[in-house]
Structure formats: structure tokens, C-alpha cells
Enzyme design. Structure first.
Site, mmCIF file in Angstrom:
data_model
loop_
_atom_site.group_PDB
_atom_site.id
_atom_site.type_symbol
_atom_site.label_atom_id
_atom_site.label_comp_id
_atom_site.label_asym_id
_atom_site.label_seq_id
_atom_site.Cartn_x
_atom_site.Cartn_y
_atom_site.Cartn_z
ATOM 1 N N SER A 85 39.652 47.265 42.152
ATOM 2 C CA SER A 85 40.493 47.051 40.981
ATOM 3 C C SER A 85 39.612 46.868 39.730
ATOM 4 O O SER A 85 38.923 47.792 39.336
ATOM 5 C CB SER A 85 41.419 45.852 41.221
ATOM 6 O OG SER A 85 42.458 45.812 40.272
ATOM 7 N N HIS A 132 44.783 51.479 42.262
ATOM 8 C CA HIS A 132 46.182 51.258 42.676
ATOM 9 C C HIS A 132 47.068 52.439 42.282
ATOM 10 O O HIS A 132 48.233 52.260 41.903
ATOM 11 C CB HIS A 132 46.733 49.975 42.045
ATOM 12 C CG HIS A 132 45.834 48.787 42.177
ATOM 13 N ND1 HIS A 132 45.408 48.294 43.397
ATOM 14 C CD2 HIS A 132 45.265 47.987 41.235
ATOM 15 C CE1 HIS A 132 44.628 47.245 43.197
ATOM 16 N NE2 HIS A 132 44.514 47.048 41.903
#
Length: 239
Positions: free
Chosen positions: A128, A163
Site C-alpha cells: 500500500s 488495491h
């Protein structure tokens, strides 16, 4: 003397999201030592204690020497900080707020130290925000709504979106940022994927999920964006 390969691994999972540990095992398999020193940087989460405990629990059980570098409770001198980071085989950056993390790193000089570690062959990695930071730009929720961030350490060219498959709006928002030139062409990482770059080029893409992919996203002549799925090797032990 031959210069060491400069390597970055973008992770779409790991100890904080997956129970099987396959991506973390894959990462350690690329360390330059059979018993690597692995330093976790939880800066993007504000050095969250639960996140640190998760890391230590996962990596203490592996054949490595884990440690944590906390900048919100920093105790080391500049010299000790440099020696600490340059002495690692793997640096693992956690998720959280990308923009805040970059700002804190720059205050403490960690951005410069990570560049030096990269040039010396330390394997840099993260999930991330910990994937976003290595690029020239990224797709982020650092400011609340999904948007683009034209900032990063720039160790890898272009941009990245984590994501890509799991958070509503990610795919369309990232493609719009690339199509309009707000972000350069880049890599979209679905959850479960790992991508290893050597000297700025994609070297290997793997996945713990047979349906997950790594995509190359680029602007097209009609002002839209295109995506191209790249083959990913299914990790041994994947369901």
C-alpha cells in the site's frame, strides 16, 4: 567490483492481510542473505503498536532477524540511524498515509538513507503506502477521497496503484489520473500479487491468488487509459 542489483518489491499482501505467509516467504527468498536482517518501517500508520506487533509475530517465526524503526519515538542519532538502515538486507514499509510518511521521512533524512540503501543492494519493499513510496507518483487516499499524489522517492519510474481490485473506485480513478496526465503510466497491483523490480525493470510477478493480476496502465490516444495484464507465477502453496 560489480555494483549490486538495485531492487524493489511491490506487495499486494503480506503479514497484515494474509494468513498463508506466501508473499512474505517469497520476499525473504530474494534477500541477499539466508538469514536476513529485516527492518519494518511503520511510519505511514503513525507507528501503530498493533501493526508493529503483527510484524514481529510474523517475522520472529521466520529465519530472519526482524527489527522495527520507529520515527515517532525516535531514540537514535543520525549516525546510528544511518548505520541501522544501511545494515539491513530487507526494508519492509507498512501501509497507511503515503503523504504523511514521505514528509516524516524527509524530516529525519530517511528518504536519503533509503536511496543509499537501494544503491547498496538492500531489498526495499512494502504494501500500500509502502509500495507507493518508491515511485514518482501514486494513487492514494492520503487526503481522504481517492486522488493522485505526484510525489515519491522516484526510485522506480512512473506511478503505482495498490488495491486495484479490492477498493471501490480504485480502478476508474487511477485510469482517469493516467489518462489525463496527472500520473505517468504505471503499475496497478491487485491484492495477492508481488512484483519484483531489478534496476528499474520488472523482473518477476507472482501471486498467491490465481485470479489476481499485475497490470500495466497507460494513456491512449483517445484520452482514455488502457490496461495490460501481465503473467504472474502462482506461488507454491497457493490455494
Amino acid at each position: 567490483m560489480v555494483a549490486p542489483a538495485r531492487r524493489v518489491a511491490l506487495l499486494g499482501g503480506g503479514f497484515s492481510t494474509d494468513d498463508d505467509g506466501l508473499l512474505d516467504d517469497w520476499l525473504l527468498g530474494h534477500a541477499r542473505s539466508p538469514h536476513p536482517k529485516v527492518c519494518f518501517l511503520p511510519t505511514a500508520s503513525g507507528d501503530a503498536s498493533d501493526y508493529i506487533d503483527q510484524f514481529l509475530s510474523a517475522f520472529t517465526a521466520r529465519d530472519c532477524e526482524p527489527s522495527v524503526l520507529s520515527l515517532f519515538r525516535r531514540e537514535s542519532s543520525d549516525a546510528d540511524l544511518r548505520a541501522r538502515l544501511l545494515g539491513q538486507d530487507v526494508v519492509y514499509v507498512g501501509g497507511g498515509n503515503t503523504a504523511n510518511m514521505l514528509a516524516v521521512w524527509r524530516v529525519h533524512g530517511v528518504d536519503r538513507l533509503l536511496r543509499e540503501a537501494y544503491d547498496r543492494g538492500t531489498l526495499l519493499s512494502g504494501i500500500s503506502a509502502g509500495a507507493n513510496c518508491w515511485m514518482e507518483g501514486s494513487h492514494t487516499d492520503s487526503f481522504g477521497p481517492l486522488t493522485y499524489l505526484r510525489d515519491g522517492l522516484g526510485l522506480l519510474p512512473g506511478s503505482v496503484c495498490p488495491h486495484y481490485d479490492s477498493e471501490p473506485g480504485r480502478r476508474a480513478s487511477y485510469q482517469d489520473a493516467v489518462a489525463t496526465g496527472m500520473l505517468a503510466a504505471g503499475w496497478a497491483v491487485e491484492d495477492g500479487v508481488g512484483a519484483l523490480f531489478c534496476d528499474g525493470r520488472l523482473h518477476e510477478a507472482v501471486t498467491r491468488n490465481p485470479a489476481a493480476r499485475l497490470y500495466r496502465v497507460h494513456a491512449e490516444a483517445d484520452h482514455g487509459a488502457g490496461e495490460r495484464a501481465l503473467p504472474c507465477r502462482l506461488l507454491d502453496g497457493a490455494a
